[in-house]
Design a protein around this motif. Structure first.
Motif, short mmCIF file in Angstrom:
data_model
loop_
_atom_site.label_atom_id
_atom_site.label_comp_id
_atom_site.label_asym_id
_atom_site.label_seq_id
_atom_site.Cartn_x
_atom_site.Cartn_y
_atom_site.Cartn_z
N MET A 1 0.82 -1.19 0.00
CA MET A 1 0.00 0.00 0.00
C MET A 1 0.87 1.27 0.00
SD MET A 1 -3.03 1.09 0.01
CE MET A 1 -4.05 2.42 0.46
N LYS A 2 1.96 1.25 0.80
CA LYS A 2 2.84 2.41 0.84
C LYS A 2 3.51 2.65 -0.51
CE LYS A 2 6.61 4.44 3.47
NZ LYS A 2 7.55 4.27 4.56
N SER A 3 3.91 1.58 -1.18
CA SER A 3 4.54 1.72 -2.49
C SER A 3 3.58 2.34 -3.50
CB SER A 3 5.01 0.37 -3.00
OG SER A 3 6.05 -0.12 -2.19
N LEU A 4 2.32 1.99 -3.41
CA LEU A 4 1.32 2.56 -4.31
C LEU A 4 1.16 4.06 -4.07
CD1 LEU A 4 -0.84 2.13 -6.48
CD2 LEU A 4 -2.46 1.67 -4.63
#
Length: 79
Positions: A1-4
């Protein structure tokens, strides 16, 4: 989610930088003295931070990289 979220931030900042003066997205007008280009500088900083998150250290083009700093830390100069 953080990478997105980081990828979305990178894409938004890249789109903002591609067309900064067209007026369709302009947070601070460029004709304001001293602060007119802060929005472009912020978008550049966000894009560089996102690239670093994904492993592309673009700061080496602007100065020293972390590897060079580590080499200097290992040197002890004794008189």
């Amino acid at each position: 989610m953080k990478s997105l979220l980081v990828l979305i931030a990178a894409l938004l900042s890249a789109v903002y930088l591609i067309n900064p003066g067209a007026g369709f997205i302009e947070f601070l007008p460029d004709n304001i003295p001293f602060i007119g280009n802060l929005d472009e500088a912020t978008a550049t900083a966000v894009l560089l931070a996102c690239a670093r998150y994904f492993g592309y250290d673009l700061a080496r083009f602007f100065g020293r990289s972390k590897d060079e700093e580590k080499k200097d830390d290992a040197i002890i100069d004794v008189d």
